[in-house]
Design an enzyme around this catalytic site. Structure first.
Site, mmCIF file in Angstrom:
data_model
loop_
_atom_site.group_PDB
_atom_site.id
_atom_site.type_symbol
_atom_site.label_atom_id
_atom_site.label_comp_id
_atom_site.label_asym_id
_atom_site.label_seq_id
_atom_site.Cartn_x
_atom_site.Cartn_y
_atom_site.Cartn_z
ATOM 1 N N HIS A 1 -8.262 3.115 3.458
ATOM 2 C CA HIS A 1 -7.969 3.866 4.710
ATOM 3 C C HIS A 1 -9.463 4.046 5.370
ATOM 4 C CE1 HIS A 1 -4.019 5.219 3.502
ATOM 5 N NE2 HIS A 1 -3.903 6.133 4.746
ATOM 6 N N GLU B 1 -4.649 10.064 8.474
ATOM 7 C CA GLU B 1 -3.435 9.966 8.822
ATOM 8 C C GLU B 1 -2.834 10.844 9.668
ATOM 9 O OE1 GLU B 1 -0.518 8.888 5.569
ATOM 10 O OE2 GLU B 1 -1.790 7.092 5.689
ATOM 11 N N CYS C 1 -11.094 2.931 -0.857
ATOM 12 C CA CYS C 1 -9.828 3.390 -0.309
ATOM 13 C C CYS C 1 -9.827 2.579 1.129
ATOM 14 C CB CYS C 1 -9.879 4.961 -0.236
ATOM 15 S SG CYS C 1 -8.180 5.449 0.519
ATOM 16 N N THR D 1 -5.742 3.085 -5.218
ATOM 17 C CA THR D 1 -5.163 4.015 -6.422
ATOM 18 C C THR D 1 -3.871 3.333 -7.129
ATOM 19 O OG1 THR D 1 -5.364 5.485 -4.674
ATOM 20 C CG2 THR D 1 -3.805 6.345 -6.355
ATOM 21 N N ASP E 1 0.973 -1.238 -0.068
ATOM 22 C CA ASP E 1 -0.026 -0.017 0.280
ATOM 23 C C ASP E 1 1.097 1.231 0.111
ATOM 24 O OD1 ASP E 1 -2.467 1.535 0.199
ATOM 25 O OD2 ASP E 1 -2.008 2.044 2.070
ATOM 26 N N SER E 2 0.487 2.443 -0.541
ATOM 27 C CA SER E 2 1.009 3.583 -0.292
ATOM 28 C C SER E 2 1.514 3.847 1.103
ATOM 29 C CB SER E 2 0.248 4.733 -0.951
ATOM 30 O OG SER E 2 -0.769 4.887 -0.229
ATOM 31 N N CYS F 1 -4.271 -1.349 -2.413
ATOM 32 C CA CYS F 1 -4.439 -0.078 -2.437
ATOM 33 C C CYS F 1 -5.155 0.280 -3.768
ATOM 34 C CB CYS F 1 -2.969 0.715 -2.749
ATOM 35 S SG CYS F 1 -2.795 2.631 -2.916
HETATM 36 N N1 DGL Z 1 -4.956 3.692 0.693
HETATM 37 C C1 DGL Z 1 -4.878 4.232 -0.736
HETATM 38 C C2 DGL Z 1 -6.150 3.593 -1.519
HETATM 39 O O1 DGL Z 1 -6.546 2.676 -1.272
HETATM 40 C C3 DGL Z 1 -5.032 5.596 -0.954
HETATM 41 C C4 DGL Z 1 -4.071 6.325 0.138
HETATM 42 C C5 DGL Z 1 -3.285 7.332 -0.647
HETATM 43 O O2 DGL Z 1 -3.803 8.560 -1.284
HETATM 44 O O3 DGL Z 1 -1.914 7.252 -0.911
HETATM 45 O O4 DGL Z 1 -6.724 4.333 -2.362
#
Ligand code: DGL
Length: 281
Positions: free
Chosen positions: A202, A166, A200, A83, A18-19, A81
């Site tokens: 998060h 975050e 997402c 994204t 993940d990012s 992730c």
């Molecule tokens: N957790 C990432 C997702 O699922 C997004 C977080 C980010 O913007 O890096 O899209």
């Protein structure tokens, strides 16, 4: 040495990328559903968030991370992730894997999510909440069209939600303002929506507020359990990959940020402290 393909390479952990921290919500469900395997988590925290970044950068950062997980013995990597799944997965699968090692696999989380939609919605109208990058990529709409699902998919970007989580503000009164605003805007776009994907990784951390502001009868859907079930199914169908997975039941954490910072934040996502090691990409 008659047939090189008969030689089993050293089994390795399942890579989870993940990012940042969001993929921990997916990892948790993977470990609940498939506890016997080893997992190696990599958060590119130093370069997160990815949500507003260009296609080119998300692709480059994701590829570097995937290679780092391959170098550490992973035969299978999950892009936990949205994204990265939206912007990098296809190019990595089609252009990079054949050159790097055609026996390794990289899987994303958008397709399994879309595949599960038909059994979740009654109205056939589904909302997707995600980062700007995920929503602008229209990946959910494209997958739904590819699967000929007949669903109406409506995306809405929530650029403030990841920074709120975050920065430890996910439970604050300030978060209510943004969660309500984005949900209202999504629902105004299509009143027939009865299922909303938290697109997402998060967003499960905002589930209390999301549930509060969704109209009655509209269900929020977290991806973790869907992705875990889909991986279990994938491994059943691909015994050649299943044999390449090591089975120690461990989880190991890597971060491109300072390891102390990862440890603190990871506790928020996992509900327990973990120790991470720093890596440079
Ligand atoms: N957790 C990432 C997702 O699922 C997004 C977080 C980010 O913007 O890096 O899209």
């Amino acid at each position: 040495m008659d047939n090189m393909h008969d030689i089993l390479p050293t089994p390795g952990p399942i890579g989870v990328f993940d990012s940042g921290y969001g993929g921990l919500t997916i990892l948790q469900e993977l470990r609940d559903r498939l506890p016997g395997y080893d997992y190696l988590y990599l958060g590119d925290n130093a370069r997160a968030p990815y949500g507003n970044r260009s296609f080119e950068l998300v692709y480059r950062f994701t590829l570097e991370s995937v290679k780092a997980l391959f170098d550490r013995g992973c035969h299978l990597v999950i892009l936990a992730c949205n994204t990265a799944s939206a912007k990098a997965l296809r190019t990595i699968q089609q252009n990079d894997l054949p050159e790097i090692d055609p026996t390794r696999r990289v899987l994303g989380i958008i397709r399994p999510t879309v595949e599960s939609l038909a059994s979740l919605t009654r109205s056939g109208h589904v909302g997707i909440l995600g980062t700007k990058g995920t929503i602008a990529s229209r990946s959910y709409e494209m997958e739904a069209a590819k699967l000929q699902s007949g669903l109406t998919v409506v995306g809405h970007p929530c650029p403030m939600w990841v920074p709120l989580v975050e920065n430890g503000e996910g439970a604050s009164d300030g978060a209510d303002y943004f969660v309500k605003k984005d949900i209202d805007q999504l629902m105004a776009a299509d009143r027939e929506i009865d299922t909303v994907i938290l697109g997402c990784t998060h967003y499960p951390l905002l589930i209390n507020k999301i549930s509060r502001y969704l109209p009655e009868g509209v269900e929020p859907v977290r991806q973790g359990a869907i992705v875990a079930e889909s991986l279990a199914d994938y491994l059943r169908r691909h015994p050649e990959m299943e044999r390449r997975l090591s089975r120690g039941g461990t989880a190991t954490y890597l971060t491109t940020e300072q390891s102390e910072k990862f440890t603190d934040m990871a506790s928020l996502f996992l509900g327990e402290p973990v120790t991470a090691s720093h890596i440079d990409l």
